[in-house]
Design a protein around this motif. Structure first.
Motif, PDB file in Angstrom:
ATOM      1  N   PHE A  18      24.410   5.100  -1.709  1.00  0.00           N
ATOM      2  CA  PHE A  18      24.750   4.486  -0.780  1.00  0.00           C
ATOM      3  C   PHE A  18      24.028   4.604   0.212  1.00  0.00           C
ATOM      4  CE2 PHE A  18      29.243   5.454  -2.648  1.00  0.00           C
ATOM      5  CZ  PHE A  18      29.377   3.836  -3.136  1.00  0.00           C
ATOM      6  N   LYS A  19      23.217   5.047  -0.197  1.00  0.00           N
ATOM      7  CA  LYS A  19      21.759   4.498   1.144  1.00  0.00           C
ATOM      8  C   LYS A  19      21.998   5.017   2.785  1.00  0.00           C
ATOM      9  CE  LYS A  19      19.732   2.277  -1.963  1.00  0.00           C
ATOM     10  NZ  LYS A  19      18.111   3.208  -2.744  1.00  0.00           N
ATOM     11  N   THR A  20      21.934   6.553   3.171  1.00  0.00           N
ATOM     12  CA  THR A  20      22.755   6.962   4.368  1.00  0.00           C
ATOM     13  C   THR A  20      21.221   7.322   4.630  1.00  0.00           C
ATOM     14  OG1 THR A  20      23.081   9.427   2.736  1.00  0.00           O
ATOM     15  CG2 THR A  20      24.789   6.878   3.319  1.00  0.00           C
ATOM     16  N   GLY A  21      20.599   7.112   4.346  1.00  0.00           N
ATOM     17  CA  GLY A  21      18.958   7.991   5.215  1.00  0.00           C
ATOM     18  C   GLY A  21      18.687   6.916   6.241  1.00  0.00           C
ATOM     19  N   LYS A  22      17.589   7.631   6.756  1.00  0.00           N
ATOM     20  CA  LYS A  22      17.547   6.570   8.020  1.00  0.00           C
ATOM     21  C   LYS A  22      17.231   5.825   8.140  1.00  0.00           C
ATOM     22  CE  LYS A  22      14.813   7.492  12.844  1.00  0.00           C
ATOM     23  NZ  LYS A  22      16.188   7.715  13.600  1.00  0.00           N
ATOM     24  N   GLY A  23      17.664   4.622   8.437  1.00  0.00           N
ATOM     25  CA  GLY A  23      17.185   3.354   8.511  1.00  0.00           C
ATOM     26  C   GLY A  23      17.697   2.236   7.007  1.00  0.00           C
ATOM     27  N   GLU A  24      18.487   2.912   6.681  1.00  0.00           N
ATOM     28  CA  GLU A  24      19.455   2.902   5.381  1.00  0.00           C
ATOM     29  C   GLU A  24      20.302   2.204   5.779  1.00  0.00           C
ATOM     30  OE1 GLU A  24      17.882   5.075   1.576  1.00  0.00           O
ATOM     31  OE2 GLU A  24      18.593   6.046   2.632  1.00  0.00           O
ATOM     32  N   TYR A  25      20.985   0.361   5.155  1.00  0.00           N
ATOM     33  CA  TYR A  25      22.289   0.316   5.411  1.00  0.00           C
ATOM     34  C   TYR A  25      23.289   1.084   6.073  1.00  0.00           C
ATOM     35  CZ  TYR A  25      24.045   0.125   0.280  1.00  0.00           C
ATOM     36  OH  TYR A  25      24.181   0.419  -0.847  1.00  0.00           O
ATOM     37  N   GLY A  26      23.270   2.907   4.684  1.00  0.00           N
ATOM     38  CA  GLY A  26      24.801   3.204   4.883  1.00  0.00           C
ATOM     39  C   GLY A  26      24.272   4.764   5.689  1.00  0.00           C
ATOM     40  N   GLU A  27      23.440   4.688   6.665  1.00  0.00           N
ATOM     41  CA  GLU A  27      22.177   5.266   8.099  1.00  0.00           C
ATOM     42  C   GLU A  27      23.962   6.127   8.232  1.00  0.00           C
ATOM     43  OE1 GLU A  27      19.655   6.194  11.367  1.00  0.00           O
ATOM     44  OE2 GLU A  27      19.260   4.360  10.774  1.00  0.00           O
ATOM     45  N   GLY A  28      24.138   7.509   8.368  1.00  0.00           N
ATOM     46  CA  GLY A  28      24.738   8.778   8.367  1.00  0.00           C
ATOM     47  C   GLY A  28      26.437   8.680   8.061  1.00  0.00           C
ATOM     48  N   ASP A  29      26.110   7.476   7.220  1.00  0.00           N
ATOM     49  CA  ASP A  29      28.526   7.736   6.683  1.00  0.00           C
ATOM     50  C   ASP A  29      28.258   9.131   6.009  1.00  0.00           C
ATOM     51  OD1 ASP A  29      29.971   7.047   6.013  1.00  0.00           O
ATOM     52  OD2 ASP A  29      29.403   5.590   4.598  1.00  0.00           O
ATOM     53  N   ARG A  30      29.064   9.934   5.899  1.00  0.00           N
ATOM     54  CA  ARG A  30      28.945  10.753   5.465  1.00  0.00           C
ATOM     55  C   ARG A  30      30.551  11.145   4.361  1.00  0.00           C
ATOM     56  NH1 ARG A  30      30.350  15.471   9.770  1.00  0.00           N
ATOM     57  NH2 ARG A  30      29.763  17.305   7.602  1.00  0.00           N
ATOM     58  N   PHE A  31      29.952  12.272   2.826  1.00  0.00           N
ATOM     59  CA  PHE A  31      30.359  11.900   2.242  1.00  0.00           C
ATOM     60  C   PHE A  31      31.439  13.504   1.815  1.00  0.00           C
ATOM     61  CE2 PHE A  31      28.458   7.928   1.415  1.00  0.00           C
ATOM     62  CZ  PHE A  31      29.382   7.278   0.683  1.00  0.00           C
ATOM     63  N   MET A  32      32.327  13.154   1.238  1.00  0.00           N
ATOM     64  CA  MET A  32      33.311  14.844   0.612  1.00  0.00           C
ATOM     65  C   MET A  32      32.370  15.154  -0.619  1.00  0.00           C
ATOM     66  SD  MET A  32      37.020  14.455   2.354  1.00  0.00           S
ATOM     67  CE  MET A  32      37.476  14.524   4.175  1.00  0.00           C
ATOM     68  N   GLY A  33      32.444  13.920  -1.610  1.00  0.00           N
ATOM     69  CA  GLY A  33      32.070  14.016  -3.330  1.00  0.00           C
ATOM     70  C   GLY A  33      33.677  13.866  -3.726  1.00  0.00           C
ATOM     71  N   VAL A  34      34.163  12.660  -3.561  1.00  0.00           N
ATOM     72  CA  VAL A  34      35.619  12.569  -4.397  1.00  0.00           C
ATOM     73  C   VAL A  34      35.039  11.045  -5.115  1.00  0.00           C
ATOM     74  CG1 VAL A  34      37.677  11.697  -4.087  1.00  0.00           C
ATOM     75  CG2 VAL A  34      36.663  13.728  -2.442  1.00  0.00           C
ATOM     76  N   VAL A  35      35.300  11.059  -6.119  1.00  0.00           N
ATOM     77  CA  VAL A  35      35.400  10.154  -7.481  1.00  0.00           C
ATOM     78  C   VAL A  35      36.259   8.365  -6.549  1.00  0.00           C
ATOM     79  CG1 VAL A  35      34.099  10.810  -8.743  1.00  0.00           C
ATOM     80  CG2 VAL A  35      36.164  10.578  -9.217  1.00  0.00           C
ATOM     81  N   VAL A  36      36.036   7.493  -6.956  1.00  0.00           N
ATOM     82  CA  VAL A  36      37.116   5.911  -6.465  1.00  0.00           C
ATOM     83  C   VAL A  36      38.582   6.585  -7.643  1.00  0.00           C
ATOM     84  CG1 VAL A  36      37.457   3.804  -6.735  1.00  0.00           C
ATOM     85  CG2 VAL A  36      35.181   5.040  -5.779  1.00  0.00           C
ATOM     86  N   PRO A  37      37.934   7.017  -8.655  1.00  0.00           N
ATOM     87  CA  PRO A  37      39.390   6.982  -9.532  1.00  0.00           C
ATOM     88  C   PRO A  37      40.631   7.773  -8.624  1.00  0.00           C
ATOM     89  CG  PRO A  37      38.040   6.607 -11.050  1.00  0.00           C
ATOM     90  CD  PRO A  37      37.156   7.441  -9.523  1.00  0.00           C
ATOM     91  N   ASP A  38      39.985   9.128  -8.116  1.00  0.00           N
ATOM     92  CA  ASP A  38      40.862  10.413  -7.349  1.00  0.00           C
ATOM     93  C   ASP A  38      40.865   9.362  -6.163  1.00  0.00           C
ATOM     94  OD1 ASP A  38      40.311  12.030  -9.462  1.00  0.00           O
ATOM     95  OD2 ASP A  38      38.596  13.327  -8.473  1.00  0.00           O
ATOM     96  N   THR A  39      40.233   8.624  -5.806  1.00  0.00           N
ATOM     97  CA  THR A  39      40.500   8.159  -3.841  1.00  0.00           C
ATOM     98  C   THR A  39      41.440   7.385  -4.779  1.00  0.00           C
ATOM     99  OG1 THR A  39      38.559   8.632  -3.226  1.00  0.00           O
ATOM    100  CG2 THR A  39      39.854   7.109  -1.698  1.00  0.00           C
ATOM    101  N   ARG A  40      41.394   6.520  -5.440  1.00  0.00           N
ATOM    102  CA  ARG A  40      43.114   5.659  -5.357  1.00  0.00           C
ATOM    103  C   ARG A  40      44.373   6.955  -5.853  1.00  0.00           C
ATOM    104  NH1 ARG A  40      41.995   0.620  -6.042  1.00  0.00           N
ATOM    105  NH2 ARG A  40      39.871  -0.541  -6.768  1.00  0.00           N
ATOM    106  N   LYS A  41      44.082   8.053  -7.140  1.00  0.00           N
ATOM    107  CA  LYS A  41      45.633   8.651  -6.945  1.00  0.00           C
ATOM    108  C   LYS A  41      46.140   8.939  -5.666  1.00  0.00           C
ATOM    109  CE  LYS A  41      43.824  10.406 -11.286  1.00  0.00           C
ATOM    110  NZ  LYS A  41      43.241  10.931 -12.381  1.00  0.00           N
ATOM    111  N   VAL A  42      45.071   9.656  -4.823  1.00  0.00           N
ATOM    112  CA  VAL A  42      45.577   9.865  -3.720  1.00  0.00           C
ATOM    113  C   VAL A  42      46.263   9.189  -2.750  1.00  0.00           C
ATOM    114  CG1 VAL A  42      45.115  10.871  -1.151  1.00  0.00           C
ATOM    115  CG2 VAL A  42      43.919  11.661  -2.889  1.00  0.00           C
TER     116      VAL A  42
END
Length: 223
Positions: A18-42
């Motif tokens: 998700f391009k979280t590096g400096k100057g990238e579109y997702g700069e600064g975003d943080r991830f827990m490491g949860v995949v979408v199917p698991d997020t849907r279940k929650v």
């Protein structure tokens, strides 16, 4: 519940994806490491949480928390569309990556607009200085396209012919392609008028389902 689904490998992979590096579109975003199917279940498990909890999730620094809140809102929108759309539009600051837009906009704002005559909110979002709000406007029209309503998609596509944002070019091209799958003549008429102006990324996405000969025709014209 989300933390319990965390995967150490995904903590490394997702920020890169998700391009979280400096100057990238997702700069600064943080991830827990949860995949979408698991997020849907929650999201399904906690679909009944309060507005305050949804708001806190949507304001979280963690990407998966924001996605979870949006997936809850998608479900809420079925029974409480006006209230949910209003909340959604008040909290666009937290809808700040392409997946967050794509997993929510068609199913909240788009679904609501299918039976509404007033589509002015699309053009207000399109006129925003925020690229994510612009993408919300464009991708919301997927619900309209699926209802064979193409006018707003085509108008918005015309507005973004000169956009420099790669993710917006892709979104517009994607929606044009979806129109073409249902009404090829409408897409071809648009391309015949505008292919010379279209960014090549947008054009490539729009003609992806064409025959090789058709794709070559429009790509040559855009040179």
């Amino acid at each position: 519940a989300l933390r319990a689904c965390s995967d150490d490998e995904k903590k490394i992979v997702l920020p890169r994806f998700f391009k979280t590096g400096k100057g990238e579109y997702g700069e600064g975003d943080r991830f827990m490491g949860v995949v979408v199917p698991d997020t849907r279940k929650v999201a399904k498990e906690y679909a009944g949480v309060s507005r305050e909890v949804i708001e806190a999730l949507l304001e979280s620094e963690w990407h998966e928390c924001r996605l979870c809140s949006l997936l809850i809102l998608v479900e809420r929108c079925r029974k409480h569309p006006e209230e949910t759309v209003s909340f959604y539009l008040e909290h666009t600051k937290g809808i700040n990556n392409w997946d967050l837009v794509d997993q929510s906009a068609p199913y909240i704002l788009g679904r609501y607009l299918v039976h509404e005559e007033d589509r002015s909110i699309l053009y207000r979002l399109a006129g925003s200085d925020n690229m994510w709000e612009q993408r919300i406007a464009v991708v919301s029209t997927l619900a309209l396209i699926r209802d064979n309503q193409f006018n707003d998609t085509m108008k918005l596509a015309g507005m973004f012919l000169d956009t420099r944002h790669d993710l917006l070019q892709k979104a517009v091209g994607w929606m044009l392609r979806e129109v073409g799958k249902r009404d090829e003549r409408t897409l071809k008429d648009f391309l015949d008028r505008h292919c010379l102006q279209m960014p090549r990324t947008m054009l490539r996405y729009a003609i992806e389902k064409f025959t090789p000969e058709q794709r070559a025709h429009y790509m040559r014209r855009s040179l």
